[in-house]
Design an enzyme around this catalytic site. Sequence first.
Site, mmCIF file in Angstrom:
data_model
loop_
_atom_site.group_PDB
_atom_site.id
_atom_site.type_symbol
_atom_site.label_atom_id
_atom_site.label_comp_id
_atom_site.label_asym_id
_atom_site.label_seq_id
_atom_site.Cartn_x
_atom_site.Cartn_y
_atom_site.Cartn_z
ATOM 1 N N SER A 128 0.833 -1.203 0.000
ATOM 2 C CA SER A 128 0.000 0.000 0.000
ATOM 3 C C SER A 128 0.863 1.247 0.000
ATOM 4 C CB SER A 128 -0.911 0.035 1.224
ATOM 5 O OG SER A 128 -1.667 1.241 1.197
ATOM 6 N N LYS A 182 -4.422 -6.883 3.287
ATOM 7 C CA LYS A 182 -4.428 -5.736 2.364
ATOM 8 C C LYS A 182 -5.854 -5.436 1.904
ATOM 9 C CE LYS A 182 -3.279 -2.354 -0.245
ATOM 10 N NZ LYS A 182 -3.658 -2.300 -1.568
ATOM 11 N N HIS A 185 -7.522 -3.648 4.632
ATOM 12 C CA HIS A 185 -6.945 -2.292 4.610
ATOM 13 C C HIS A 185 -7.709 -1.435 3.599
ATOM 14 C CE1 HIS A 185 -4.465 0.666 2.497
ATOM 15 N NE2 HIS A 185 -3.823 0.887 3.634
ATOM 16 N N ASN A 186 -7.928 -1.971 2.418
ATOM 17 C CA ASN A 186 -8.620 -1.195 1.397
ATOM 18 C C ASN A 186 -10.077 -0.949 1.775
ATOM 19 O OD1 ASN A 186 -6.217 -1.389 0.005
ATOM 20 N ND2 ASN A 186 -7.187 -1.758 -1.967
ATOM 21 N N GLU A 189 -9.983 1.791 4.031
ATOM 22 C CA GLU A 189 -9.706 2.975 3.191
ATOM 23 C C GLU A 189 -11.023 3.518 2.606
ATOM 24 O OE1 GLU A 189 -6.404 2.402 0.287
ATOM 25 O OE2 GLU A 189 -7.815 3.046 -1.241
HETATM 26 C C1 6PG Z 1 -3.174 1.385 -1.594
HETATM 27 C C2 6PG Z 1 -4.454 1.543 -2.339
HETATM 28 C C3 6PG Z 1 -4.357 0.977 -3.717
HETATM 29 C C4 6PG Z 1 -5.402 1.534 -4.638
HETATM 30 C C5 6PG Z 1 -6.773 1.013 -4.373
HETATM 31 C C6 6PG Z 1 -7.814 1.906 -4.976
HETATM 32 O O1 6PG Z 1 -3.271 0.843 -0.520
HETATM 33 O O2 6PG Z 1 -2.142 1.830 -2.080
HETATM 34 O O3 6PG Z 1 -5.474 0.893 -1.648
HETATM 35 O O4 6PG Z 1 -4.336 -0.411 -3.610
HETATM 36 O O5 6PG Z 1 -5.387 2.896 -4.570
HETATM 37 O O6 6PG Z 1 -6.846 -0.254 -4.961
HETATM 38 O O7 6PG Z 1 -8.965 1.194 -4.984
HETATM 39 P P1 6PG Z 1 -10.270 1.663 -5.722
HETATM 40 O O8 6PG Z 1 -9.922 1.941 -7.169
HETATM 41 O O9 6PG Z 1 -11.163 0.472 -5.572
HETATM 42 O O10 6PG Z 1 -10.735 2.883 -5.032
#
Ligand code: 6PG
Length: 476
Positions: A128, A182, A185-186, A189
């Site tokens: 990430s 991960k 984590h997303n 996010e």
């Molecule tokens: C990270 C982000 C990366 C990416 C996401 C965006 O941790 O660096 O999470 O993996 O920005 O996959 O996801 P979306 O396109 O689904 O918003």
Amino acid sequence: ATAQIGVTGLAVMGRNLARNLARNGFAVAVHNRSPERTRSLVAEHGDEGRFVPAESLADFVAALERPRAVIVMVKAGGPTDAVIDELVPLLDAGDIIVDCGNAHFADTRRREEALRKQGLHVVGTGVSGGEEGALRGPSIMPGGSAESYRKLGPIFEKIAAQVDGVPCCRHIGPDGAGHFVKMVHNGIEYADMQLIAEAYDLLRAGLGAEPAEIADIFREWNSGELESFLIEITADVLAHGDATGRAFVDVVLDQAEQKGTGRWTVQSALDLGIPITGIAEATFARSLSGHAGQREAARRAFPAAGATWRVDDRETFVEDVRRALLASKIVAYAQGFDQIRAGSREYDWDIDLGGTATIWRGGCIIRARFLDRIRQAYDDQPDLPTLLVAPWFADTVRDGVPSWRRVVAEAARAGVPAPAFSSSLSYFDALRADRLPAALIQGLRDNFGAHTYRRVDRDGSFHTLWATADRREVEA
Ligand code: 6PG
């Protein structure tokens, strides 16, 4: 063989990871399906360290020291399978395939199991931090075998972000554990971003403020408990003006996209039976935003209510929104960590929750001051039933409840959507309720389908004979 590690797939993430490795003193073999990218990487950044460019996969593999460690940085799904299929015949027992893409953990489990039989290690690794993170220090979440981590650990811990001298990388657990973490984590996010977006929307409507003014509010919040990368870039994005003279945020189409990791998180939570309501609301909010036709029809049928709303006391409202945001954020993280614990039990991964919080303190998109408190909470009490009851979190939520209620009530009255704020508050209220109406649901299920229920005063399963005159209860 001269390279300690290799990277195949040199789009921006792969390229930056390779540069990060080289800058940290590792000799790195680099390969890309179309060799122009390999050549341009070496031409533009060859002076940053030792790159060993290879134009064929065979030359690439031949350049690696044993056990070989190959980072695959291509699109998740079919493209990853295709690269692995090409690599496998070139590798030997003990070699390590490191999949640094956003793979679904179930795919990683499948690949790991299949290749383990051939003596190869598959290490699904969450990375990430976006492009900048990959280059300057991401948060790294490797799964796979403990044996593979003996080779990868020293490399990854060196190139990862460092917080208080601690690398934002640790071995998460076997097979798909890294990609699972991960994924969550997303999901977090998504929740974090939705909560921030709702806070912005409420401030804009309630204060009648322009994006640039709201940027200042976020900037100020970033010096307190909410301090985080996402709050920091929110201020940046809100303050940004478009070439047309309008606020940037006003010229962007209001339909949020997604590549799928939030959806996977929710799907997995449903399977595990973990109510990650904040992440789910955030994911659905994105999908709702994309239904332009329905939104247009509804907008015509029910003209917006929020336009005339203004709060009386601006300062109190701003502070209320801040507290509501913090409390809702705590709920989202509590739910995310519940899911990690459930996944860890289900798949036998033995994931250290505090350790996971530790490696999210830097490098990653959700990096925040707050994560140190999560680490502390799980270090103090590894069997914490929910993060909500850890002392600092409980105090913060308790202090925030009146604000949280005011904000959700005001939003409902004004007709400003706040799905993540309100569902987080409902989650909190449900979790701490003395009795839930779930008892009635059990009664209904028993009434129409003889699905049985348990009682508060006796062990066993029971069924009421609803169709009989005396409605006798029998043991099921
Ligand atoms: C990270 C982000 C990366 C990416 C996401 C965006 O941790 O660096 O999470 O993996 O920005 O996959 O996801 P979306 O396109 O689904 O918003």
